[in-house]
Scaffold this motif. Sequence first.
Motif, PDB file in Angstrom:
ATOM      1  N   GLY A  39       0.805  -1.217   0.000  1.00 23.82           N
ATOM      2  CA  GLY A  39       0.000   0.000   0.000  1.00 23.82           C
ATOM      3  C   GLY A  39       0.838   1.266   0.000  1.00 23.82           C
ATOM      4  N   ILE A  40       0.453   2.202   0.877  1.00 24.91           N
ATOM      5  CA  ILE A  40       1.131   3.502   0.892  1.00 24.91           C
ATOM      6  C   ILE A  40       2.566   3.410   1.422  1.00 24.91           C
ATOM      7  N   LEU A  41       2.949   2.258   1.966  1.00 22.99           N
ATOM      8  CA  LEU A  41       4.332   2.107   2.424  1.00 22.99           C
ATOM      9  C   LEU A  41       5.319   2.265   1.275  1.00 22.99           C
ATOM     10  N   TRP A  42       4.856   1.946   0.042  1.00 25.68           N
ATOM     11  CA  TRP A  42       5.734   2.108  -1.115  1.00 25.68           C
ATOM     12  C   TRP A  42       6.155   3.561  -1.301  1.00 25.68           C
ATOM     13  N   ALA A  43       5.326   4.492  -0.854  1.00 24.36           N
ATOM     14  CA  ALA A  43       5.661   5.910  -0.973  1.00 24.36           C
ATOM     15  C   ALA A  43       6.933   6.237  -0.205  1.00 24.36           C
TER      16      ALA A  43
END
Length: 270
Positions: A39-43
């Motif tokens: 999810g947003i952890l890739w950011a």
Amino acid sequence: MQVFKMFLNFLGELLKNRHIICELTLADFKKKYLGSYLGILWAFVHPAVYIAVVWFVFQIGFNSQPMANVPFVLWMLTAIIPWFFFSECLQSATTSILENSFLLKKMVFSIGILPLIKIFSALIIHFFFITVIFIMFMVYGYPPSLYNIQVFYYLFCTIMLLLGLSWLTSSLTLFLRDTGQIVTMILQLAFWMTPIFWSTAKLSPKTLNFIKLNPLYYIVEGYRESFIYKTWFWEKHYMLTLYFWCFTLFFFFMGALVFRRLRPHFADVA
């Protein structure tokens, strides 16, 4: 007088649409990583891995010496993090209107806030990495100081520069689809013309004056002055500050003017 009125109208529009801007910013941030396992952890993972690789190559592989009396990793971090923010914002904001072309016929929606939403979305990640800078400096034995708050002035400078440029590029993209590629090419050139991995200490005065024409020089050196050099922006670089704001305000108002002139034709070409 007309320029001042345009700026006041823009501020009024921001206040009026502040709730919509917040909702769309969060939606845009989540949408980028929707469907992936992390999810947003890739950011945060992507830039963190890049920074780790760069640190390993230069610090371990090339055995880079300290710069400005601080470890190379700290010197590099204070430049590459603002660069990531600027590059990510400009590329995503350039296509912001094209990606949301279905909104062009909804006259109640202010299209001008779309580039701003991309900037605010990237700002979430940037705040995280500003925190990383603080942590890394403390790990290496450099406690926070009053000069550090100056980083928020340079962040404001970056946002103002981005806003004008993104109004210009996002509106031109609808009429010239190659604009995105041109922006990417210019960013690649600007990356190597900005002292991120190299120092300006050995440059001749003539060459240094040429490098200073790049507005990113002001921002990158500003982050370093906030954390490393411990210098207030008005102490040494008042002429450079004047140049940066003339450059930024020129593109801010030119971007706003071009956007305003082309806005009635957006729906016809999208």
